[in-house]
Structure formats: C-alpha cells, structure tokens
Write an enzyme that holds these catalytic residues in place. Structure first.
Site, PDB file in Angstrom:
ATOM      1  CG  ASP A   1      -2.253   0.939   0.996  1.00 51.69           C
ATOM      2  OD1 ASP A   1      -2.273   1.745   0.405  1.00 51.69           O
ATOM      3  OD2 ASP A   1      -1.855   1.885   2.628  1.00 51.69           O
TER       4      ASP A   1
ATOM      5  CG  ASP B 267      -0.770   2.057   6.603  1.00 50.18           C
ATOM      6  OD1 ASP B 267      -1.286   2.104   5.710  1.00 50.18           O
ATOM      7  OD2 ASP B 267      -0.759   2.852   7.378  1.00 50.18           O
TER       8      ASP B 267
ATOM      9  CG  ASP C  13      -4.233  -1.069   2.990  1.00 46.13           C
ATOM     10  OD1 ASP C  13      -4.619  -0.893   1.937  1.00 46.13           O
ATOM     11  OD2 ASP C  13      -3.375  -0.777   3.861  1.00 46.13           O
TER      12      ASP C  13
END
Length: 387
Positions: free
Chosen positions: A74, A282, A286
């Site tokens: 990410d 995080d 996600d």
C-alpha cells in the site's frame, strides 16, 4: 539400561546379544532430536524476530515467508510516512472574481475544501483541514456530506454545493475541469496527489497534497528486488501520481486507481500471475487484502483492524522490517534443515552398529544426549543471524 545388560561378546549367547542390541537400538533411536529439530528453531526464530520488532502470529507465516515471490505494498502509511501536507493550491481565474495571484482566492478555496473535508477521516482530508487551521481560516457550516470511496466527497458549505475529488468524481458530476488540466498533469508528475475542487457546479481549482517517503523505503525495496521478489504498489491514486512515486522508490509494477473493495481481487490476480504473495498495509481498507495474501504484514503504526488481520506485525513501522522478516524465515528453515540432517545422520550411522550388537547402551545414551544437545545448540546459533 547398561546396569541390566552386561557387556557381551557377539560370539556368546544369541539371546543376550539380541537383548543387548534391542536396548541399544531403542536408546539410540530415541526421537528426541527429531522432535526438537523444528520447534526449537521456530522458538528461537520467533524470539529473535520479536527483538527486532517483528511479531509473528503463527508458525505458518514464518514458513510461508521464505517462499514469497511478490511483495504488494500500500502507498500511504506504508511506503510513505502517512503524514501528507498541502503543497500547492491552484485557483482558476473565475474563482473567486479576483486576480489569480490574490491570496484571498487561495484562502477562499482552501476554506471551502477544508470545511467539506472536515467530515472525512481520510489522511488527505486531515492534511487539508490542518492547512486551513495553520492559516487560521474559519471553516464554514457543513451539511449534506457524502463520501464516495476512492473518488472524493461532496456536500454543502454555507449553502453552496462543493465537491472535492478526482477526475472521475468531477466527470460523474458533469463538471468541466479542462481549465486546470495542465496544472493537474504537472502536479501529478511531481508525485503529488492533486484533488479537484468544484463550487456550485464549476471548477474552482486544485489542492495538491504530498506525503514524504519513509527513510528506509528505497533501500528496502532495492533489497527485496535483490532477493528475487517482484515489488508491486497498490494504490487508489491516479496513474501519473502512482507511477511518479513508484519511480522514486524503485518499485517494479504499479496497480493504480484501485477502489478499496477491489484490493482483494488485485491480490488474487498477483497470486495467479506471480505466485506466493505478501501484502503490506496499514489501513482499514487493507484488512481484506492482508487476509487474502499468503502472508499479511501490517505496519505497527497503522490501524488495529489491519494489525488483527495480519500474520506478521512490524512494530516499528519500518519497511525494512519486511526484508528482515524474509531473512529470518530463510535463516530459521536453514537451521531446521541442519537440525534434521544431524538427527537423521547420527541415527543412520548408529542404529546399524547397535543392531549388530557393537554399540554399548551407555555409548548409545551418550550419543542420544549429544544429538539433542547439538540440535538445541545449533538452533541457538540462529540468534547470531544478521537480519
């Protein structure tokens, strides 16, 4: 056992020889070393990981980590620090009816955007609100707030209709943003996230936000590529911005403009194309992707939901922890293979000798104890591994 069976010569009574050999085989073939080979290495490896800020939630994760072929990352809060700041504000000549360079126009655009983004919890929204607060701009009254995941937000500020979002949000709302397209491309090429702002159905300007890379991101990605992993960035940013950031950090492949609900399908696609995949993230969005990946790695500074959904947590929030986790996995299983080799080796050598009655039970006991000690000692050497 040696106190019950005296030392005999193979030429003596066959029954005594059989008893002697049987006891020696039972002692020398004790499975202690085999039983200790794997758990001791895993225990030492998990402890070493904890010391380095790598919390491993289950043994399967440390086993799978060594087989990872692709690392999916990410962007915000993972590759970057997750503390974006407003860097540029572009105002169109028509908003407000002031010269473009007039600071009042900039402040007015920021007031509308910050007033609207105050209803959002997104990191980019926080950056805009903080920028307005730093300038001591008084926010307007927000009503009819609506957030569209992956696109932007809309609502009314002091009775005026305001939209802050990406190209698709503006297109879907019937707003022409061609007047700022050149500025939009310029900001995106600078690796900034540019958000379009519209007031009362007309494009008012652009607010650009940038997030700095973590200090270790470039080095970590480079080391992962040297280890043979394909690195992928998964982000909701537009293609220009995503590719600019990926170029800065050295990531091989970019999957951009991904909606939160589509992250799982993108992880599945990477798994099918490349193989075993680790997902590093995080945020709340996600969590499903972390669960879908073969190994989910959560940044310890992220949300509780992401941490709960992960197999491995990087307490310090550093991307280099991914490199250390893979090295730890490989080192741990190298020790397991060594332990199993020596456990089988001594059995392979000693058992035939014991069967023929040529190995005294006392020597068998010593060999058995030595094999267990050797396995434990070899596992403890894992603590010296460089991660």
């Amino acid at each position: 056992a040696s106190s019950f069976v005296p030392w005999v010569n193979p030429s003596q009574d066959i029954l005594s020889l059989a008893i002697f050999a049987g006891i020696a085989v039972l002692v020398i073939a004790c499975p202690c070393a085999l039983g200790l080979a794997t758990p001791t290495a895993l225990m030492v490896g998990s402890g070493l990981g904890a010391e380095q800020g790598i919390l491993i939630r289950n043994g399967e994760a440390i086993q799978t980590m060594k087989e990872i072929k692709a690392g999916v990352f990410d962007k915000t809060g993972t590759i970057t620090k997750g503390r974006p700041e407003v860097t540029d504000i572009v105002v169109t000549p028509l908003f407000p009816p002031l010269p473009k360079e007039d600071e009042r126009g900039v402040d007015e655009l920021l007031r509308y955007a910050a007033s609207l983004e105050a209803g959002s919890e997104h990191p980019l929204a926080t950056a805009i609100v903080n920028s307005a607060q730093d300038k001591k701009i008084r926010l307007g009254s927000l009503t009819d707030f609506t957030a569209i995941a992956g696109h932007g937000v809309s609502g009314k500020i002091d009775g005026k209709s305001v939209i802050v979002g990406n190209r698709k949000m503006m297109s879907d709302s019937g707003i022409d943003f061609s007047a700022v397209i050149n500025d939009l491309h310029r900001l995106e090429d600078e690796a900034k996230t540019a958000m379009l702002v519209a007031v009362d159905g007309k494009i008012a300007g652009i607010i650009a936000v940038a997030d700095t890379l973590k200090e270790d991101s470039v080095k970590a990605i480079e080391e992962l590529k040297e280890m043979g992993l394909v690195t992928v960035m998964l982000t909701g940013d537009n293609k220009r911005t995503a590719e600019a950031i990926a170029k800065k950090v050295g990531i091989s492949r970019v999957i951009s403009e991904v909606l939160p609900q589509d992250k799982v399908s993108e992880i599945k696609r990477v798994q099918m194309e490349i193989g075993m995949t680790a997902m590093v993230g995080d945020g709340i969005n996600d969590a499903p992707a972390l669960t879908q990946a073969n190994v989910g790695i959560a940044i310890g500074t992220g949300t509780d939901i992401a941490i709960e959904a992960s197999d491995v947590t990087l307490v310090r929030g550093e991307l280099s922890g991914v490199v250390s986790a893979i090295r730890l996995s490989r080192a741990t299983f190298k020790k397991i293979r060594q332990n199993l080799f020596w456990a089988y080796f001594y059995n392979t050598i000693a058992i035939p000798i014991a069967i023929f009655g040529l190995l005294h039970p006392v020597i068998a006991e010593a060999a058995m104890a030595f094999s267990s000690i050797n396995v434990i000692t070899n596992s403890m050497r894992l603590r010296k591994a460089k991660l």
